[in-house]
Design a protein around this motif. Structure first.
Motif, PDB file in Angstrom:
ATOM      1  N   HIS A  10       0.787  -1.233   0.000  1.00  0.00           N
ATOM      2  CA  HIS A  10       0.000   0.000   0.000  1.00  0.00           C
ATOM      3  C   HIS A  10       0.826   1.294   0.000  1.00  0.00           C
ATOM      4  N   GLU A  55      -0.579 -10.034  -1.841  1.00  0.00           N
ATOM      5  CA  GLU A  55      -1.772  -9.208  -1.693  1.00  0.00           C
ATOM      6  C   GLU A  55      -2.692  -9.750  -0.604  1.00  0.00           C
ATOM      7  N   GLU A  60      -3.630  -7.996   3.168  1.00  0.00           N
ATOM      8  CA  GLU A  60      -4.971  -7.804   3.713  1.00  0.00           C
ATOM      9  C   GLU A  60      -5.058  -8.340   5.140  1.00  0.00           C
ATOM     10  N   GLU A  85      -3.134  -6.060   7.509  1.00  0.00           N
ATOM     11  CA  GLU A  85      -3.903  -4.860   7.829  1.00  0.00           C
ATOM     12  C   GLU A  85      -5.007  -5.168   8.831  1.00  0.00           C
TER      13      GLU A  85
END
Length: 601
Positions: free
Chosen positions: A295, A539, A543, A546
């Motif tokens: 990100h 990816e 996620e 996070e």
């Protein structure tokens, strides 16, 4: 193995392209050449590439184009060497080397110098070989430093493996080993520890670079003794005086901006305010988790940050390209756009903000507009690298009881103090209440419990202590099998039932990080490989990472990238206070200390 061939094997092809006797594989036309050798930006420059290397850099390379040549129009944009990360740990991204590369290539990183001492502390030399061999399959340059401090603090912790001079000497013969990983046992070097000096000697005998790690603020005799022992760089500086001292002594000062380390701003003043020569200064990340990579960026983020601190753009770029290559003796192979070097470059429309518009590695377009274009297949790890979390028994809430040392209503305890954006901790003290003979946490005073759960040999042993700074304000617990550098399991909580649930959950899934609150699982990121890395795509891991960060926030923690700080609570080589499977460690003295003070002191 990477398809890039040594310069000498393709020199005749490069000469033929430069002389106009043969066409190039790729020509980039009309760019502004960011020349890190001369410090210039040269307009109207063409670049001709052959066999994955630069063959010609200069005006008008039309003569090198035929029907088979791939032509890219730069249209006046900047041509920047591919970015290099001079010191980093892939495992901190919670992904494999392959997935790390997939995540950072779109951000312009084309060279990484990785120190896999995390997996080395779990799987030993075999783990290092796994990552070494994986690195050779990638379309960018991934060089490996052989870990030398396994365990990082002998006698103060128990790792899952042990590496000595014989293993270091063996690894120096592997094709992709660039040097010795960070020499974290700085007291050992300063006091002539035979094992440390033998590892350094084996590295120097192979003509390779010795990585440094001097984590003390003291710049007296121990600092000078450490440098005399051979480490060539250091990324543990946090102050301006740290950078100045290292450069003056001939070391390369590596300034890091990772997910939780923000050490560039004070150190870059050595250039922006004191005017020191920047050639011995290198930018790096050290530790970046997958959420940051996906990100926010990687080395492009670090370069932008250095520029924001007042560093000239071309100087910041030098610190992330040619300076790094030169430090490792690779300036004739990478780090610049010049004939013979590996054809790694970025095309960008602006230097200060550094948007990464096209990334070329080994003469191939790897990414455009932030999207990976190259096919980088997933890399499988063998079964022996999994199933490494062995608890030996079910963990119960009473395992986290801390008995008072004597009959009293209160005790004075040592408390590990964490600080945002800083690797060092503080040695705090607190007066804690005693109830039914057990020392109590103090949620109102931001004092939670921290425990190290043995997970390598299944002994069932648990060591307890106290920690402050996370700000948890509800019943909760966070557990991780990432615990630099011994990589036992670290559990922090305000509620012992949640602590037990979190520990057992990681035992069941084979490792990772998990957050519990009030008996419920809030977030989980499985790390099946050595309890350190996921076998999923970057990816997906980002996620989950996070979600971990958000769950920690939901429990009251507002520290930036608190997960990274959690995983460093057991790092017994960075001051001031840590916890290991053996107890509480005073890192300023490199000795074990009691959890409690004599209340009458």
């Amino acid at each position: 193995m990477s398809s890039i061939k040594p310069w000498q094997d393709v020199a005749s092809q490069l000469i033929d392209v430069a002389m106009g006797r043969a066409p190039a594989d790729m020509v980039i036309r009309g760019g502004r050449w960011v020349n890190v050798h001369s410090g210039e930006i040269i307009p109207e420059t063409d670049i001709a590439i052959k066999a994955g290397r630069f063959a010609y850099v200069g005006p008008d390379a039309a003569y090198a184009i035929d029907d088979q040549t791939e032509v890219i129009e730069a249209e006046g944009r900047f041509l920047v060497p591919g970015l290099c990360d001079g010191h980093m740990h892939v495992e901190s991204g919670m992904v494999t080397v392959t997935e790390f590369a997939r995540a950072v290539i779109p951000h312009g990183t084309t060279s990484m110098f990785i120190d896999p001492h995390e997996i080395a502390n779990v799987l030993g030399l075999a783990g290092v070989r796994l990552m070494h061999d994986e690195a050779l399959t990638l379309p960018i340059n991934v060089f490996v430093q052989m870990p030398g401090c396994v365990p990082s603090a002998p006698g103060l912790e128990t790792a899952g493996a042990d590496i000595g001079a014989a293993e270091v000497a063996e690894a120096m013969g592997w094709p992709n080993i660039i040097g010795l990983g960070e020499m974290m046992n700085f007291p050992g070097v300063a006091h002539n520890d035979p094992k440390m000096l033998a590892e350094i000697a084996a590295t120097q005998a192979a003509g390779k670079t010795v990585g440094g790690h001097y984590a003390s603020p003291e710049l007296g005799k121990a600092f000078h003794g450490y440098i005399a022992g051979g480490p060539a760089d250091d990324h543990e500086g946090t102050r301006l005086e740290d950078t100045v001292a290292r450069i003056r002594q001939g070391m390369t000062a590596m300034m890091r901006l990772g997910s939780a380390w923000y050490d560039v701003a004070p150190q870059i003043k050595a250039v922006t305010e004191l005017g020191l020569d920047s050639r011995k200064m290198v930018l790096c990340t050290d530790d970046s988790h997958s959420g940051t990579l996906v990100h926010e960026g990687h080395m492009n983020r670090v370069v932008r940050h250095a520029i924001e601190q007042g560093c000239k753009p071309i100087t910041a770029i030098q610190m992330a390209t040619i300076n790094t290559a030169t430090h490792f003796g690779l300036e004739r192979d990478l780090g610049s756009i010049a004939p013979g070097r590996r054809a790694d470059l970025i095309i960008t429309s602006d230097l200060p903000s550094l948007p990464i518009e096209t990334v070329i590695g080994h003469g191939r377009v790897l990414a455009k507009a932030g999207v990976l274009k190259a096919d980088v297949p997933a890399y499988g790890y063998p079964d022996f690298a999994k199933g490494t979390v062995k608890l030996g028994r079910e963990i119960v809430a009473t395992d986290f009881d801390i008995a008072a040392p004597a009959r009293a209503d209160q005790v004075r305890a040592r408390v590990i103090g964490v600080a945002e954006n800083q690797a060092p901790t503080k040695a705090l003290e607190a007066t804690l209440s005693v109830f039914d003979g057990l020392v109590q946490m103090d949620r109102a005073g931001d004092i939670a419990q921290v425990a190290v759960v043995e997970r390598h040999k299944g002994t069932g042993e648990i060591m307890n202590g106290f920690v402050s700074g996370f700000g948890y304000n509800i019943d909760c617990a966070v557990a991780a099998t990432v615990a630099h550098d011994c990589h036992q399991m670290i559990v922090v909580g305000t509620n012992k039932d949640d602590m037990a649930l979190a520990a057992n959950r990681l035992g069941a899934v084979g490792g990772g990080v998990v957050v519990y609150a009030g008996g419920k699982e809030l977030a989980l990121c499985e790390l099946a490989i050595a309890g350190l890395m996921s076998d999923e795509r970057a990816e997906i891991v980002a996620e989950k990472a996070e979600a971990i960060n958000q769950a920690m926030k939901d429990c009251g923690c507002n520290l930036r990238n608190a997960y990274i700080l959690h995983t460093f609570l057991a790092l017994a080589v960075i001051p001031e206070l840590r916890i290991s499977d053996k107890g509480i460690v005073d890192v300023t003295k490199f000795e074990m200390v009691d959890l409690f003070f004599d209340f009458t002191d």
